[in-house]
Design a protein around this motif. Structure first.
Motif, PDB file in Angstrom:
ATOM      1  N   UNK A  82      -1.900 -18.863  19.099  1.00 14.22           N
ATOM      2  CA  UNK A  82      -2.796 -19.489  20.073  1.00 14.22           C
ATOM      3  C   UNK A  82      -2.283 -19.275  21.495  1.00 14.22           C
ATOM      4  N   UNK A  83      -0.990 -19.512  21.696  1.00  8.66           N
ATOM      5  CA  UNK A  83      -0.389 -19.315  23.023  1.00  8.66           C
ATOM      6  C   UNK A  83      -0.503 -17.860  23.456  1.00  8.66           C
ATOM      7  N   UNK A  84      -0.219 -16.953  22.542  1.00  9.00           N
ATOM      8  CA  UNK A  84      -0.273 -15.529  22.871  1.00  9.00           C
ATOM      9  C   UNK A  84      -1.683 -15.108  23.283  1.00  9.00           C
ATOM     10  N   UNK A  85      -2.690 -15.612  22.586  1.00  8.08           N
ATOM     11  CA  UNK A  85      -4.076 -15.275  22.921  1.00  8.08           C
ATOM     12  C   UNK A  85      -4.450 -15.812  24.302  1.00  8.08           C
ATOM     13  N   UNK A  89      -5.278 -13.500  27.623  1.00  8.59           N
ATOM     14  CA  UNK A  89      -6.598 -13.614  28.235  1.00  8.59           C
ATOM     15  C   UNK A  89      -6.537 -13.994  29.714  1.00  8.59           C
ATOM     16  N   UNK A  90      -5.642 -14.924  30.050  1.00  9.16           N
ATOM     17  CA  UNK A  90      -5.648 -15.482  31.395  1.00  9.16           C
ATOM     18  C   UNK A  90      -4.447 -15.083  32.263  1.00  9.16           C
ATOM     19  N   UNK A  95       2.060 -11.789  30.314  1.00 12.36           N
ATOM     20  CA  UNK A  95       2.114 -11.240  28.961  1.00 12.36           C
ATOM     21  C   UNK A  95       2.890  -9.918  28.947  1.00 12.36           C
ATOM     22  N   UNK A  96       2.667  -9.088  29.959  1.00  9.72           N
ATOM     23  CA  UNK A  96       3.393  -7.822  30.048  1.00  9.72           C
ATOM     24  C   UNK A  96       4.874  -8.053  30.324  1.00  9.72           C
ATOM     25  N   UNK A  97       5.172  -9.074  31.151  1.00 10.89           N
ATOM     26  CA  UNK A  97       6.566  -9.345  31.511  1.00 10.89           C
ATOM     27  C   UNK A  97       7.356  -9.886  30.323  1.00 10.89           C
ATOM     28  N   UNK A  98       6.724 -10.763  29.538  1.00  7.34           N
ATOM     29  CA  UNK A  98       7.420 -11.355  28.394  1.00  7.34           C
ATOM     30  C   UNK A  98       7.464 -10.394  27.210  1.00  7.34           C
TER      31      UNK A  98
END
Length: 231
Positions: A82-85, A89-90, A95-98
Motif C-alpha cells: 500500500x505504501x509503495x503504491x 503515485x504521488x 520512490x526513485x531515491x529509495x
C-alpha cells in the motif's frame, strides 16, 4: 514515569531500534545521503509499523502459534505494498531515491521484531504506542544521520545550498566509509548519553525469536534463552 509513557518513549533513545538495538541498518546506511530521503523512509516505516502492530494485536488471539510468522509477514507485506503504491503515485522522485529499499521494508527486522515481541503479546493501544515510539526513534536517527552526511558530504540540507560548505564539502561522507564512520559516532554518543544504561541484553527467549527455527536456538542466542543485542 507511567508504563504507557515509557512504552512510547523507549524507542526514541533507550531502545532506539537503530542506534541501540542495531536493527534495520541496511537502509539506514544506504538511503541517508539526503535528509529528504530519511524523512520519506522514516515515514514509510512508521506507517507500516503502526498499521501492522495494531492489526496483529487485534488478531493475536486468533492467529495460530504454528503460522504466526507467515501471518505477520503477510500483514506487513500488505501495508508495504500500500505504501509503495502511494509513493509511486504521488512521490515518484522519492520512490526513485529509495529504490529497492522501499519494498524491502517487508523484511525489516524492526517491524517483524516488534510484531513478534510486542504486538503479538499486548493490547491494541499499547501496541500502537510502541509502534509510534519506535517509528519516531527510527525517523530521528535517520534524519540526524542523513543531515550530517548531506551537510558534510554535499554542502546542502534538504537540497538547499549552505554557504561555504557547498564549496568545501567532504565527498567521502556520502559514501559508504563516511556512513559507517558517522554511524559509529552516533552509537558512541547514545552510549554516552545513556551512561551505558541502554539495554545490552533483551530477554526475548528462543521460543519467541523469529530466527529460532533457523538457528536452532543456539547460534544467535545465549544458552539461557537471551538474545544478545550488539553494542
Amino acid at each position: 514515569m507511567s508504563s504507557r509513557l515509557k512504552i512510547l518513549t523507549n524507542g526514541i533513545i533507550r531502545e532506539n531500534p537503530i542506534l541501540v538495538l542495531v536493527l534495520g541498518t541496511c537502509p539506514f546506511l544506504a538511503v541517508t545521503t539526503q535528509a529528504s530521503n530519511a524523512i520519506g523512509m522514516g515515514a514509510a516505516v512508521t506507517f507500516v509499523l503502526l498499521c501492522s502492530n495494531v492489526l496483529i494485536s487485534m488478531l493475536r488471539k486468533v492467529i495460530s502459534e504454528k503460522v504466526r510468522i507467515p501471518c505477520y509477514i503477510v500483514v506487513i507485506a500488505s501495508f508495504v505494498t500500500l505504501v509503495q503504491m502511494i509513493v509511486q503515485a504521488f512521490l515518484p522522485a522519492l520512490n526513485d531515491a529509495l529504490g529497492l529499499y522501499l519494498p524491502l521494508i517487508v523484511v525489516n527486522c524492526i517491524i517483524l521484531g516488534r510484531a513478534e515481541m510486542f504486538a503479538g503479546k499486548n493490547g491494541v493501544f499499547d501496541s500502537a504506542l510502541d509502534a509510534i515510539g519506535m517509528g519516531v526513534g527510527y525517523t530521528l536517527a535517520m534524519l540526524v544521520m542523513a543531515s550530517l552526511r548531506e551537510v558534510l558530504g554535499s554542502g546542502t540540507w534538504f537540497g538547499m545550498e549552505l554557504p561555504v560548505l557547498v564549496d568545501n564539502n567532504i565527498s567521502i561522507m556520502i559514501m559508504a566509509p563516511g556512513g559507517f564512520a558517522i554511524f559509529g559516532v552516533l552509537i558512541a554518543i547514545i552510549n554516552k548519553v545513556t551512561k551505558g544504561k541502554a539495554p545490552r541484553v533483551k530477554d526475548f527467549g528462543c521460543a519467541g525469536c523469529p530466527s529460532a527455527e533457523a538457528c536452532g536456538g543456539g547460534l544467535s542466542c545465549a544458552g539461557d534463552g537471551k538474545e544478545v543485542v550488539a553494542k
